[in-house]
Scaffold this motif. Structure first.
Motif, PDB file in Angstrom:
ATOM      1  N   VAL A   1      28.876  29.775  12.924  1.00 43.56           N
ATOM      2  CA  VAL A   1      30.079  29.042  12.536  1.00 43.56           C
ATOM      3  C   VAL A   1      31.258  29.646  13.297  1.00 43.56           C
ATOM      4  CG1 VAL A   1      31.619  28.330  10.668  1.00 43.56           C
ATOM      5  CG2 VAL A   1      29.186  28.637  10.201  1.00 43.56           C
ATOM      6  N   LEU A   2      32.053  28.801  13.914  1.00 47.97           N
ATOM      7  CA  LEU A   2      33.276  29.233  14.587  1.00 47.97           C
ATOM      8  C   LEU A   2      34.471  28.918  13.693  1.00 47.97           C
ATOM      9  CD1 LEU A   2      35.018  30.095  17.078  1.00 47.97           C
ATOM     10  CD2 LEU A   2      34.879  27.697  17.826  1.00 47.97           C
ATOM     11  N   VAL A   3      35.339  29.910  13.501  1.00 49.15           N
ATOM     12  CA  VAL A   3      36.595  29.715  12.768  1.00 49.15           C
ATOM     13  C   VAL A   3      37.725  30.066  13.732  1.00 49.15           C
ATOM     14  CG1 VAL A   3      37.955  30.327  10.744  1.00 49.15           C
ATOM     15  CG2 VAL A   3      35.447  30.362  10.615  1.00 49.15           C
ATOM     16  N   PRO A   4      38.358  29.079  14.357  1.00 49.53           N
ATOM     17  CA  PRO A   4      39.418  29.383  15.332  1.00 49.53           C
ATOM     18  C   PRO A   4      40.553  30.179  14.700  1.00 49.53           C
ATOM     19  CG  PRO A   4      38.741  27.083  15.482  1.00 49.53           C
ATOM     20  CD  PRO A   4      38.106  27.632  14.249  1.00 49.53           C
ATOM     21  N   VAL A   5      41.064  31.144  15.459  1.00 49.32           N
ATOM     22  CA  VAL A   5      42.153  31.983  14.952  1.00 49.32           C
ATOM     23  C   VAL A   5      43.415  31.164  14.738  1.00 49.32           C
ATOM     24  CG1 VAL A   5      43.651  33.938  15.476  1.00 49.32           C
ATOM     25  CG2 VAL A   5      41.204  34.059  16.010  1.00 49.32           C
ATOM     26  N   ASP A   6      43.729  30.293  15.692  1.00 51.14           N
ATOM     27  CA  ASP A   6      44.939  29.477  15.593  1.00 51.14           C
ATOM     28  C   ASP A   6      44.600  28.048  15.973  1.00 51.14           C
ATOM     29  OD1 ASP A   6      47.522  28.595  15.358  1.00 51.14           O
ATOM     30  OD2 ASP A   6      48.244  29.554  17.189  1.00 51.14           O
ATOM     31  N   ARG A   7      44.869  27.680  17.207  1.00 46.48           N
ATOM     32  CA  ARG A   7      44.560  26.319  17.665  1.00 46.48           C
ATOM     33  C   ARG A   7      43.190  26.272  18.327  1.00 46.48           C
ATOM     34  NH1 ARG A   7      49.983  23.566  20.264  1.00 46.48           N
ATOM     35  NH2 ARG A   7      51.511  24.414  18.805  1.00 46.48           N
TER      36      ARG A   7
ATOM     37  N   MET B   1      44.714  21.738  19.130  1.00 50.28           N
ATOM     38  CA  MET B   1      44.814  21.120  17.804  1.00 50.28           C
ATOM     39  C   MET B   1      45.185  22.158  16.762  1.00 50.28           C
ATOM     40  SD  MET B   1      41.707  18.393  17.272  1.00 50.28           S
ATOM     41  CE  MET B   1      40.398  19.562  17.652  1.00 50.28           C
ATOM     42  N   ARG B   2      46.149  21.813  15.945  1.00 49.77           N
ATOM     43  CA  ARG B   2      46.431  22.596  14.751  1.00 49.77           C
ATOM     44  C   ARG B   2      45.532  22.082  13.625  1.00 49.77           C
ATOM     45  NH1 ARG B   2      51.515  25.130  15.367  1.00 49.77           N
ATOM     46  NH2 ARG B   2      52.816  24.259  17.033  1.00 49.77           N
ATOM     47  N   ASN B   3      45.610  22.705  12.476  1.00 49.63           N
ATOM     48  CA  ASN B   3      44.942  22.190  11.287  1.00 49.63           C
ATOM     49  C   ASN B   3      43.439  22.040  11.508  1.00 49.63           C
ATOM     50  OD1 ASN B   3      44.782  21.161   8.657  1.00 49.63           O
ATOM     51  ND2 ASN B   3      45.013  19.047   9.363  1.00 49.63           N
ATOM     52  N   VAL B   4      42.821  23.059  12.107  1.00 53.04           N
ATOM     53  CA  VAL B   4      41.367  23.064  12.282  1.00 53.04           C
ATOM     54  C   VAL B   4      40.816  24.345  11.661  1.00 53.04           C
ATOM     55  CG1 VAL B   4      41.288  21.570  14.309  1.00 53.04           C
ATOM     56  CG2 VAL B   4      41.627  24.024  14.611  1.00 53.04           C
ATOM     57  N   TYR B   5      39.608  24.248  11.084  1.00 48.30           N
ATOM     58  CA  TYR B   5      39.115  25.355  10.274  1.00 48.30           C
ATOM     59  C   TYR B   5      37.691  25.788  10.613  1.00 48.30           C
ATOM     60  CZ  TYR B   5      43.325  24.241   7.691  1.00 48.30           C
ATOM     61  OH  TYR B   5      44.631  24.003   7.370  1.00 48.30           O
TER      62      TYR B   5
ATOM     63  N   PRO C   1      41.694  16.424  29.130  1.00 45.75           N
ATOM     64  CA  PRO C   1      41.791  17.172  30.395  1.00 45.75           C
ATOM     65  C   PRO C   1      42.847  18.272  30.370  1.00 45.75           C
ATOM     66  CG  PRO C   1      41.583  14.827  30.825  1.00 45.75           C
ATOM     67  CD  PRO C   1      41.798  14.962  29.351  1.00 45.75           C
ATOM     68  N   ASP C   2      43.877  18.095  29.537  1.00 48.44           N
ATOM     69  CA  ASP C   2      44.937  19.094  29.443  1.00 48.44           C
ATOM     70  C   ASP C   2      44.573  20.237  28.496  1.00 48.44           C
ATOM     71  OD1 ASP C   2      47.052  17.478  30.956  1.00 48.44           O
ATOM     72  OD2 ASP C   2      46.513  16.112  29.315  1.00 48.44           O
ATOM     73  N   TYR C   3      43.501  20.047  27.712  1.00 49.59           N
ATOM     74  CA  TYR C   3      43.142  21.031  26.702  1.00 49.59           C
ATOM     75  C   TYR C   3      41.987  21.918  27.137  1.00 49.59           C
ATOM     76  CZ  TYR C   3      45.738  17.625  23.912  1.00 49.59           C
ATOM     77  OH  TYR C   3      46.684  16.751  23.441  1.00 49.59           O
ATOM     78  N   LEU C   4      41.458  21.670  28.337  1.00 52.73           N
ATOM     79  CA  LEU C   4      40.371  22.486  28.863  1.00 52.73           C
ATOM     80  C   LEU C   4      40.902  23.487  29.887  1.00 52.73           C
ATOM     81  CD1 LEU C   4      37.647  19.726  29.388  1.00 52.73           C
ATOM     82  CD2 LEU C   4      37.939  21.245  27.409  1.00 52.73           C
ATOM     83  N   ASP C   5      40.239  24.611  29.986  1.00 57.18           N
ATOM     84  CA  ASP C   5      40.608  25.637  30.954  1.00 57.18           C
ATOM     85  C   ASP C   5      40.400  25.078  32.365  1.00 57.18           C
ATOM     86  OD1 ASP C   5      40.771  27.818  32.660  1.00 57.18           O
ATOM     87  OD2 ASP C   5      39.646  29.155  31.332  1.00 57.18           O
TER      88      ASP C   5
ATOM     89  N   GLU D   1      42.140  27.892  24.998  1.00 53.84           N
ATOM     90  CA  GLU D   1      42.175  29.102  24.169  1.00 53.84           C
ATOM     91  C   GLU D   1      40.963  29.994  24.415  1.00 53.84           C
ATOM     92  OE1 GLU D   1      44.101  25.627  22.109  1.00 53.84           O
ATOM     93  OE2 GLU D   1      42.054  26.027  22.843  1.00 53.84           O
ATOM     94  N   GLY D   2      39.992  29.509  25.196  1.00 51.01           N
ATOM     95  CA  GLY D   2      38.802  30.297  25.471  1.00 51.01           C
ATOM     96  C   GLY D   2      37.607  29.988  24.594  1.00 51.01           C
ATOM     97  N   TYR D   3      37.709  28.988  23.727  1.00 53.10           N
ATOM     98  CA  TYR D   3      36.583  28.602  22.885  1.00 53.10           C
ATOM     99  C   TYR D   3      35.665  27.639  23.655  1.00 53.10           C
ATOM    100  CZ  TYR D   3      39.427  30.453  19.051  1.00 53.10           C
ATOM    101  OH  TYR D   3      40.173  31.259  18.233  1.00 53.10           O
ATOM    102  N   PRO D   4      34.429  27.449  23.177  1.00 51.58           N
ATOM    103  CA  PRO D   4      33.560  26.459  23.823  1.00 51.58           C
ATOM    104  C   PRO D   4      34.197  25.071  23.805  1.00 51.58           C
ATOM    105  CG  PRO D   4      32.302  27.845  22.312  1.00 51.58           C
ATOM    106  CD  PRO D   4      33.741  28.172  22.078  1.00 51.58           C
ATOM    107  N   ALA D   5      34.045  24.339  24.899  1.00 52.64           N
ATOM    108  CA  ALA D   5      34.606  22.988  24.995  1.00 52.64           C
ATOM    109  C   ALA D   5      34.010  22.091  23.906  1.00 52.64           C
ATOM    110  CB  ALA D   5      34.326  22.411  26.374  1.00 52.64           C
ATOM    111  N   PRO D   6      34.709  21.011  23.554  1.00 52.72           N
ATOM    112  CA  PRO D   6      34.262  20.167  22.440  1.00 52.72           C
ATOM    113  C   PRO D   6      32.837  19.641  22.591  1.00 52.72           C
ATOM    114  CG  PRO D   6      36.508  19.608  23.045  1.00 52.72           C
ATOM    115  CD  PRO D   6      36.018  20.569  24.083  1.00 52.72           C
ATOM    116  N   ARG D   7      32.078  19.876  21.553  1.00 49.59           N
ATOM    117  CA  ARG D   7      30.705  19.376  21.415  1.00 49.59           C
ATOM    118  C   ARG D   7      30.645  18.676  20.067  1.00 49.59           C
ATOM    119  NH1 ARG D   7      25.385  20.946  22.968  1.00 49.59           N
ATOM    120  NH2 ARG D   7      26.339  22.389  24.453  1.00 49.59           N
ATOM    121  N   ARG D   8      30.117  17.459  20.036  1.00 49.90           N
ATOM    122  CA  ARG D   8      30.124  16.685  18.799  1.00 49.90           C
ATOM    123  C   ARG D   8      28.698  16.342  18.404  1.00 49.90           C
ATOM    124  NH1 ARG D   8      35.694  15.300  18.401  1.00 49.90           N
ATOM    125  NH2 ARG D   8      35.278  14.169  16.456  1.00 49.90           N
ATOM    126  N   ALA D   9      28.477  16.336  17.106  1.00 49.18           N
ATOM    127  CA  ALA D   9      27.152  16.016  16.571  1.00 49.18           C
ATOM    128  C   ALA D   9      27.256  14.901  15.551  1.00 49.18           C
ATOM    129  CB  ALA D   9      26.518  17.242  15.930  1.00 49.18           C
TER     130      ALA D   9
END
Length: 323
Positions: A236-242, A246-250, A295-299, A308-316
Motif C-alpha cells: 500500500v502506498l500512502v503519499p506524503v503530500d501530493r 493531486m491533493r486529497n489523496v490517501y 504529461p505535466d505530472y510525470l517526471d 514527486e517520484g512515485y510510480p506513474a498512474p496505474r489503474r485497476a
C-alpha cells in the motif's frame, strides 16, 4: 435554482428508494444554499441551451446526438461557444450536432476496459458514485440500464450533465445528485454500483467500500476502478503530500491488497479484471480542457514516475458481488 421535482417523483414510485425522500430534499436544499463563485454564471449559461428532441441519439458505441439536417453554421457556432464556457470538460468525449467535445479523459477507453467484465446492465438500476459529468451513465443507458443515478458534489459537473441532458431531449432515465456517497441513505436498491476514480480520495477506504455495499441488493455487483501500485497483498502506498500534483489523496493499494479489502468488507466472487498504465493519450490537455494534465505530472526525465517520484498512474478494475 435547480428543480429536482422529477427526481423526487421518480423515487417516490420506487419502494426501495422512497426512504431517500426523508433526507435528500433537505440535503439538496442545503447544497442549493451553498455559495459557489461561478454557479450563477454557469446557470445563466445553462439557460441558453434549449431542450431539443434530436432525431438520432447514440449511446451504445459513443455519446452522440444529431439531426437528419445539420444545424445551421450560426447555430452550431453559438452552441459550441456556450458549451466552451463550461470549461474545463474532463470526462467524455461527446459528439453533439457535429461538435466534438474533446475532453481531458478518453473515458470511452475506460468504458471499453470495464464493459467486458461486468454483468449485462439491461433492465438494471445503477448507481454511479463519483460520476463526474455523467459520461459513463449515458454509456450505461446505452447498455440497456433501466435507471442510472449518479452522485458527485461538483457544481460544474452537474451543469455539464444538465447541458447534455437538454440536448438529449431531457431524458429522465438518468439523474445526477450534487452530493457525496456519505449523503445518500443506505438503500439496498441497486443491481450494480460503480465507483471509478474515487477510492484514493477517501480517508477511510474500507468505509467507502461499506457505503457502496450498503447500496447494493443482495447479490448485486460492485464495479470498482481506482489507482493501484504493483506489489503483493501487503503493498500500500500512502503519499506524503501530493501524488501527480493531486491533493486529497490517501491510499493506493496493490490490486491484491484491494481484493482482500473487498473480502473484509463483505464481498465475494472478487475478480481483478484489468490493470493498466494510464497513458498520456488517455489523459491530456485539449482545447476543451486547457489546464495542466498527465504529461505535466510525470517526471520529464523518467515518465515511469510522477514529478514527486512515485510510480506513474496505474489503474485497476475489480468486480465483486455483495454476499
Amino acid at each position: 435554482m435547480f428543480d429536482f421535482a422529477n427526481f423526487y417523483q421518480l423515487i417516490a414510485a420506487d419502494p426501495a428508494l422512497q426512504p431517500w425522500l426523508n433526507t435528500l430534499p433537505a440535503r439538496l436544499t442545503d447544497w442549493q444554499n451553498q455559495a459557489h463563485g461561478d454557479s450563477d454564471r454557469w446557470q445563466r449559461t445553462l439557460k441558453k441551451i434549449s431542450s431539443s428532441h434530436p432525431d438520432i441519439i447514440e449511446l451504445k458505441d459513443r455519446v452522440s446526438v444529431t439531426n437528419h439536417e445539420a444545424l445551421p453554421d450560426g447555430e452550431k457556432k453559438k452552441l459550441e461557444s456556450i458549451l466552451k464556457t463550461l470549461h474545463p470538460w474532463r470526462k467524455g468525449p461527446y459528439y453533439l450536432h457535429d461538435i466534438h467535445i474533446d475532453t481531458e479523459w478518453r473515458s470511452d477507453w475506460k468504458w471499453d476496459r470495464v464493459l467486458p467484465h461486468i454483468s449485462p446492465l439491461k433492465h438494471r438500476k445503477v448507481l454511479d458514485v463519483g460520476c463526474g459529468n455523467g459520461y459513463h451513465m449515458w454509456r450505461m443507458l446505452g447498455e440497456g440500464a433501466q435507471l442510472c443515478i449518479g452522485v458527485d458534489p461538483s457544481h460544474l459537473f452537474l451543469i455539464q450533465f444538465e447541458a447534455i441532458r437538454k440536448l438529449m431531449g431531457n431524458d429522465q432515465r438518468t439523474h445526477l445528485l450534487p452530493l457525496g456517497i456519505e449523503d445518500i441513505p443506505a438503500s439496498e436498491a441497486f443491481d450494480t454500483v460503480f465507483s471509478m476514480g474515487v477510492l484514493y480520495h477517501r480517508r477511510s477506504p474500507l468505509e467507502h467500500l461499506q457505503q457502496l455495499r450498503n447500496q447494493l441488493v443482495p447479490g448485486g455487483e460492485l464495479v470498482l476502478e481506482t489507482l493501484v501500485i504493483e506489489g503483493d497483498e501487503n503493498a500500500v502506498l500512502v503519499p506524503v503530500d501530493r501524488y501527480a500534483q493531486m491533493r486529497n489523496v490517501y491510499f493506493f493499494p496493490s490490486s491484491k491488497a484491494l481484493a482482500i479489502w473487498l473480502e473484509k468488507s463483505g464481498f465475494t466472487d472478487i475478480v481483478i479484471a484489468d490493470e493498466s498504465i494510464t497513458t498520456t493519450d488517455e489523459q491530456r490537455s485539449t482545447t476543451w480542457m486547457t489546464h495542466n494534465s498527465l504529461p505535466d505530472y510525470l517526471d520529464p526525465a523518467d515518465p515511469s514516475k510522477t514529478v514527486e517520484g512515485y510510480p506513474a498512474p496505474r489503474r485497476a478494475i475489480l468486480v465483486a458481488r455483495k454476499s
